[in-house]
Design a protein around this motif. Structure first.
Motif, PDB file in Angstrom:
ATOM      1  N   TYR A 134      58.921  63.738 -69.792  1.00  0.00           N
ATOM      2  CA  TYR A 134      57.623  64.301 -70.179  1.00  0.00           C
ATOM      3  C   TYR A 134      56.662  64.023 -69.032  1.00  0.00           C
ATOM      4  CZ  TYR A 134      60.223  62.930 -74.329  1.00  0.00           C
ATOM      5  OH  TYR A 134      61.224  62.692 -75.224  1.00  0.00           O
ATOM      6  N   GLY A 135      55.754  64.941 -68.799  1.00  0.00           N
ATOM      7  CA  GLY A 135      54.812  64.782 -67.697  1.00  0.00           C
ATOM      8  C   GLY A 135      55.483  65.128 -66.374  1.00  0.00           C
ATOM      9  N   GLU A 136      54.846  64.695 -65.259  1.00  0.00           N
ATOM     10  CA  GLU A 136      55.398  65.025 -63.942  1.00  0.00           C
ATOM     11  C   GLU A 136      55.444  63.817 -63.037  1.00  0.00           C
ATOM     12  OE1 GLU A 136      53.799  68.494 -61.938  1.00  0.00           O
ATOM     13  OE2 GLU A 136      54.033  69.644 -63.806  1.00  0.00           O
ATOM     14  N   LEU A 137      56.525  63.736 -62.288  1.00  0.00           N
ATOM     15  CA  LEU A 137      56.665  62.656 -61.308  1.00  0.00           C
ATOM     16  C   LEU A 137      55.679  62.926 -60.168  1.00  0.00           C
ATOM     17  CD1 LEU A 137      58.390  60.151 -60.502  1.00  0.00           C
ATOM     18  CD2 LEU A 137      59.964  61.732 -59.358  1.00  0.00           C
ATOM     19  N   ASN A 138      54.858  61.933 -59.822  1.00  0.00           N
ATOM     20  CA  ASN A 138      53.917  62.158 -58.704  1.00  0.00           C
ATOM     21  C   ASN A 138      54.623  61.960 -57.360  1.00  0.00           C
ATOM     22  OD1 ASN A 138      54.135  59.413 -58.397  1.00  0.00           O
ATOM     23  ND2 ASN A 138      52.063  58.931 -59.117  1.00  0.00           N
ATOM     24  N   GLU A 139      53.921  62.261 -56.329  1.00  0.00           N
ATOM     25  CA  GLU A 139      54.563  62.210 -54.999  1.00  0.00           C
ATOM     26  C   GLU A 139      54.961  60.801 -54.613  1.00  0.00           C
ATOM     27  OE1 GLU A 139      53.130  64.207 -51.573  1.00  0.00           O
ATOM     28  OE2 GLU A 139      52.588  66.010 -52.733  1.00  0.00           O
ATOM     29  N   ALA A 140      54.110  59.855 -54.959  1.00  0.00           N
ATOM     30  CA  ALA A 140      54.414  58.455 -54.628  1.00  0.00           C
ATOM     31  C   ALA A 140      55.534  57.893 -55.501  1.00  0.00           C
ATOM     32  CB  ALA A 140      53.153  57.605 -54.795  1.00  0.00           C
ATOM     33  N   ARG A 141      55.964  58.673 -56.513  1.00  0.00           N
ATOM     34  CA  ARG A 141      57.018  58.238 -57.440  1.00  0.00           C
ATOM     35  C   ARG A 141      56.680  56.886 -58.095  1.00  0.00           C
ATOM     36  NH1 ARG A 141      62.160  60.614 -56.873  1.00  0.00           N
ATOM     37  NH2 ARG A 141      62.023  62.449 -55.549  1.00  0.00           N
ATOM     38  N   ASP A 142      55.416  56.651 -58.314  1.00  0.00           N
ATOM     39  CA  ASP A 142      55.045  55.354 -58.892  1.00  0.00           C
ATOM     40  C   ASP A 142      54.372  55.489 -60.272  1.00  0.00           C
ATOM     41  OD1 ASP A 142      52.581  56.389 -58.298  1.00  0.00           O
ATOM     42  OD2 ASP A 142      51.958  54.732 -56.982  1.00  0.00           O
ATOM     43  N   ASN A 143      54.606  56.630 -60.912  1.00  0.00           N
ATOM     44  CA  ASN A 143      53.979  56.818 -62.233  1.00  0.00           C
ATOM     45  C   ASN A 143      55.022  56.949 -63.360  1.00  0.00           C
ATOM     46  OD1 ASN A 143      54.923  59.362 -61.549  1.00  0.00           O
ATOM     47  ND2 ASN A 143      53.272  60.430 -62.652  1.00  0.00           N
ATOM     48  N   VAL A 144      56.169  56.271 -63.170  1.00  0.00           N
ATOM     49  CA  VAL A 144      57.256  56.427 -64.141  1.00  0.00           C
ATOM     50  C   VAL A 144      57.146  55.394 -65.272  1.00  0.00           C
ATOM     51  CG1 VAL A 144      59.757  56.391 -64.491  1.00  0.00           C
ATOM     52  CG2 VAL A 144      58.789  57.317 -62.342  1.00  0.00           C
ATOM     53  N   ILE A 145      57.316  55.872 -66.477  1.00  0.00           N
ATOM     54  CA  ILE A 145      57.426  54.962 -67.626  1.00  0.00           C
ATOM     55  C   ILE A 145      58.744  55.246 -68.340  1.00  0.00           C
ATOM     56  CG2 ILE A 145      56.503  54.412 -69.916  1.00  0.00           C
ATOM     57  CD1 ILE A 145      53.742  54.631 -68.786  1.00  0.00           C
ATOM     58  N   VAL A 146      59.506  54.188 -68.568  1.00  0.00           N
ATOM     59  CA  VAL A 146      60.793  54.310 -69.260  1.00  0.00           C
ATOM     60  C   VAL A 146      60.590  53.911 -70.718  1.00  0.00           C
ATOM     61  CG1 VAL A 146      63.153  53.412 -69.409  1.00  0.00           C
ATOM     62  CG2 VAL A 146      62.086  53.792 -67.158  1.00  0.00           C
ATOM     63  N   ILE A 147      61.064  54.771 -71.611  1.00  0.00           N
ATOM     64  CA  ILE A 147      61.013  54.484 -73.040  1.00  0.00           C
ATOM     65  C   ILE A 147      62.440  54.207 -73.515  1.00  0.00           C
ATOM     66  CG2 ILE A 147      60.425  55.441 -75.319  1.00  0.00           C
ATOM     67  CD1 ILE A 147      57.953  55.142 -73.594  1.00  0.00           C
ATOM     68  N   CYS A 148      62.647  53.124 -74.255  1.00  0.00           N
ATOM     69  CA  CYS A 148      63.994  52.782 -74.740  1.00  0.00           C
ATOM     70  C   CYS A 148      64.045  52.938 -76.255  1.00  0.00           C
ATOM     71  CB  CYS A 148      64.338  51.338 -74.376  1.00  0.00           C
ATOM     72  SG  CYS A 148      64.315  51.036 -72.602  1.00  0.00           S
ATOM     73  N   HIS A 149      65.108  53.577 -76.726  1.00  0.00           N
ATOM     74  CA  HIS A 149      65.164  53.850 -78.167  1.00  0.00           C
ATOM     75  C   HIS A 149      65.929  52.773 -78.943  1.00  0.00           C
ATOM     76  CE1 HIS A 149      69.344  55.337 -78.503  1.00  0.00           C
ATOM     77  NE2 HIS A 149      69.162  56.084 -77.426  1.00  0.00           N
ATOM     78  N   ALA A 150      65.755  52.829 -80.255  1.00  0.00           N
ATOM     79  CA  ALA A 150      66.354  51.847 -81.160  1.00  0.00           C
ATOM     80  C   ALA A 150      67.727  52.327 -81.631  1.00  0.00           C
ATOM     81  CB  ALA A 150      65.422  51.603 -82.339  1.00  0.00           C
ATOM     82  N   LEU A 151      68.350  51.540 -82.498  1.00  0.00           N
ATOM     83  CA  LEU A 151      69.719  51.766 -82.983  1.00  0.00           C
ATOM     84  C   LEU A 151      70.080  53.234 -83.224  1.00  0.00           C
ATOM     85  CD1 LEU A 151      72.399  51.091 -84.434  1.00  0.00           C
ATOM     86  CD2 LEU A 151      71.090  50.142 -86.314  1.00  0.00           C
ATOM     87  N   THR A 152      69.323  53.906 -84.055  1.00  0.00           N
ATOM     88  CA  THR A 152      69.692  55.280 -84.401  1.00  0.00           C
ATOM     89  C   THR A 152      68.751  56.297 -83.765  1.00  0.00           C
ATOM     90  OG1 THR A 152      68.390  55.200 -86.438  1.00  0.00           O
ATOM     91  CG2 THR A 152      70.704  54.538 -86.584  1.00  0.00           C
ATOM     92  N   GLY A 153      67.969  55.845 -82.801  1.00  0.00           N
ATOM     93  CA  GLY A 153      67.073  56.756 -82.091  1.00  0.00           C
ATOM     94  C   GLY A 153      67.828  57.600 -81.084  1.00  0.00           C
ATOM     95  N   SER A 154      67.074  58.389 -80.322  1.00  0.00           N
ATOM     96  CA  SER A 154      67.687  59.241 -79.303  1.00  0.00           C
ATOM     97  C   SER A 154      66.713  59.380 -78.142  1.00  0.00           C
ATOM     98  CB  SER A 154      68.006  60.614 -79.884  1.00  0.00           C
ATOM     99  OG  SER A 154      66.808  61.364 -80.018  1.00  0.00           O
ATOM    100  N   HIS A 155      67.123  60.197 -77.170  1.00  0.00           N
ATOM    101  CA  HIS A 155      66.264  60.496 -76.028  1.00  0.00           C
ATOM    102  C   HIS A 155      65.075  61.360 -76.423  1.00  0.00           C
ATOM    103  CE1 HIS A 155      69.452  63.366 -76.720  1.00  0.00           C
ATOM    104  NE2 HIS A 155      68.721  64.300 -76.142  1.00  0.00           N
ATOM    105  N   HIS A 156      65.084  61.880 -77.647  1.00  0.00           N
ATOM    106  CA  HIS A 156      63.987  62.772 -78.068  1.00  0.00           C
ATOM    107  C   HIS A 156      62.832  61.937 -78.629  1.00  0.00           C
ATOM    108  CE1 HIS A 156      61.781  66.184 -79.257  1.00  0.00           C
ATOM    109  NE2 HIS A 156      62.131  66.207 -80.537  1.00  0.00           N
ATOM    110  N   ALA A 157      62.017  61.416 -77.706  1.00  0.00           N
ATOM    111  CA  ALA A 157      60.961  60.467 -78.090  1.00  0.00           C
ATOM    112  C   ALA A 157      59.640  61.152 -78.385  1.00  0.00           C
ATOM    113  CB  ALA A 157      60.770  59.434 -76.984  1.00  0.00           C
TER     114      ALA A 157
END
Lengths: 365, 365
Positions: A33-56
């Motif tokens: 979601y969103g866009e990677l900036n040029e400096a590549r320093d605006n990344v946030i990683v979201i980790c899901h729970a037991l029955t979650g998925s990549h669809h956050a």
């Protein structure tokens, strides 16, 4: 804007697992979601729970169910997609596209089933780290997760101390306690003893069609652990489904209908072997493995650590979160902060009490 | 002296049940300890919990397992059998000799099974009252019980206000809350969906021989509700059964072995239909039924009321016990007392923390 995109990456290099075994080849499905900036320093990683998925976050076209943390992630939200490039991957072992026990086992044309190796939280994290490397992302602004997602967030902090600037871990623990293991045990046993599970050799289509009562029963136990005495009392009280059913043996309270519906519905969208493997990963999660103590593990964390516990969470007690913070302070580490959220929602609070955590997350970021 | 005696009484008059149905004929099995004095005013009634029985104290010849409240009842103990004549009956619906769903249905030679009527806590209490009448006991010194036994004790107080001088109710509630109903639901569903349960038409011998995994799974969930996060952590920690099993999918933590052993062992000594009927009775227990409010019900209690809650009890919260006391006080009733016991043992505390309750019980009596 949200700019929801779904991707999949295929890896042919083996993934070296904590158990000593390897996973090879494997796929990882993820959303951004969103866009990677040029400096590549605006990344946030979201980790899901037991029955979650990549669809956050966001909603698929033609669907009306938003991602599991949609309240937190999006344009102008706490995890602001106008500012951050957000990635959420489906963990290995799961059943939403990343390689799991029902994936085909190369070079055969059969699912792994029990030939799938036991994976750990650290394995899930390593696989993500390798994906991010391929994407040219070697450092991120933050890793955020709740429950099993919080375990991953903490593992990122301990095992890749220079990867994330900030770690936000909610409703989780440094090592899974027997109470949580016991709930998983009920679910595992119920799945294993269901004849329709066929000792792991079930037909997934049949289960999606007919359900799997063992997994439904396990999920019911899970729902108890996600809620609290108070939230159930508030939500259901002693309401009866039919007022005339009180003296019928199979008359139902509303809470019973709720558990039944959610239990049986669960078997339509989750895979039983994935459930066994992921609960196993949760059970054997222990940040101190490979260290002399939990403290030695926590001492590796360089990131700013934000811990959130929920007052009525009975699965991962707020005191479990607080003890991480206390251990950090006792080692003279000033990069730790702890918030206990007042909430009746139990463990589920990290998913539903967005208004009580969004400011904390916004400011932490 | 203990003077343990086992008796059985047969009743041909119908028992009029709360549901409007009748139970006829029926038997009640009970144990007595101590001796009835001439004035017949030294009687103490003990009420058992869900899977308890009339065997509350002492040890049978050739057996080595004492009754379930042996620490509390006996010569010189808090419930002193040198002083009191103690009676504990097996509730109707149970499976230890009193009439239950697997009893033969007169005049047929088949068990009731699902033809057994739904019974309630009040029905259990009424049946005991009728038994005591037959024994010439029309008033008692005290009624004491924990968990479902506490429900009975409270029901004695509300529905037979002049029967007991003292009521001691522990680890119980005025109306079963959805959280407890949810745990029962998991167990009921697991029993019902086990093919070996055969929709209620099982052979009890076969189940005692082979076990019934559905009931074992339900009992595992039950054990979670009886314990606490803290007591499990203290008792099991993260101990593994075999140190080399960590990365095996079916490797086991100690807590998992404990649940398995107790779950499967349970199916050797308890009947699945009794489990369904008694959990039903617990679920629909509500002292306010037939009254406009809980307060109106509690207002009927003339006995000295002693309420004991246990700090870490998650099944029946100490606050549930305290709220009964608060309601009594708010109505200006001075016959109520409340003790919250500090304990990590959870719901099981009323059975295992004898040293923390014996003085309170001794003084109350």
């Amino acid at each position: 804007m949200l700019n929801l995109q779904i991707h999949s990456e295929h890896f042919t290099n083996p993934l070296y697992l904590e158990s000593g075994r390897i996973l090879e080849p494997y796929d990882i499905v993820y959303e951004t979601y969103g866009e990677l900036n040029e400096a590549r320093d605006n990344v946030i990683v979201i980790c899901h729970a037991l029955t979650g998925s990549h669809h956050a976050a966001g909603t698929y076209e033609g669907d009306n169910k938003p991602g599991w943390w949609d309240g937190l992630i999006g344009q102008g939200k706490a995890v602001d997609t106008d500012r951050f490039f957000v990635i959420c991957t489906n963990v290995i072992g799961s059943c939403f596209g990343s390689t799991g026990p029902m994936s085909l086992r190369y070079p055969y044309n059969d699912p792994y089933r029990y030939k799938f190796p036991v994976i750990t939280i650290l394995d899930m994290v390593k696989a993500q780290r390798i994906l991010f490397d391929r994407l040219g992302i070697h450092q991120v602004h933050a890793v955020i997760g709740g429950s099993m997602g919080g375990m991953q967030a903490l593992a990122f902090g301990v095992f890749f101390p220079n990867f994330a600037k900030k770690i936000i871990a909610m409703a989780t623990t440094a090592a899974t306690q027997p109470w949580a293991i016991a709930f998983n045990k009920v679910a595992q046993e119920a799945i294993l003893k269901d004849p329709e599970f066929k000792n792991g050799y079930y037909d997934p289509e049949v289960i999606r069609e007919n359900g799997l009562s063992g997994m439904a029963i396990g999920r019911m136990a899970g729902h108890i652990s996600f809620l609290s005495h108070q939230s159930m009392a508030k939500k259901f009280g002693r309401e009866y489904k039919r007022t005339d059913g009180l003296f019928e043996l199979f008359g139902k309270f509303q809470v019973e209908s709720y558990l039944e519906y959610n239990g049986y519905n669960f078997t339509k969208w989750f895979d039983p072997l994935s459930y066994l493997y992921i609960t196993k990963a949760i059970n054997i999660y222990d940040l101190s493995r490979g260290f002399d103590s939990i403290e030695e593990a926590l001492n590796k964390i360089n990131a700013e650590l934000y811990l959130v516990g929920f007052e009525k969470d009975i699965l991962f007690l707020p005191s479990e979160m607080e003890s991480i913070h206390t251990a950090m302070l006792a080692m003279g580490k000033t990069n730790s902060d702890y918030l206990e959220v007042v909430s009746d929602y139990g463990h589920d609070a990290f998913l539903v009490e967005i208004d009580k955590i969004e400011n904390y997350v916004r400011e932490a970021l």
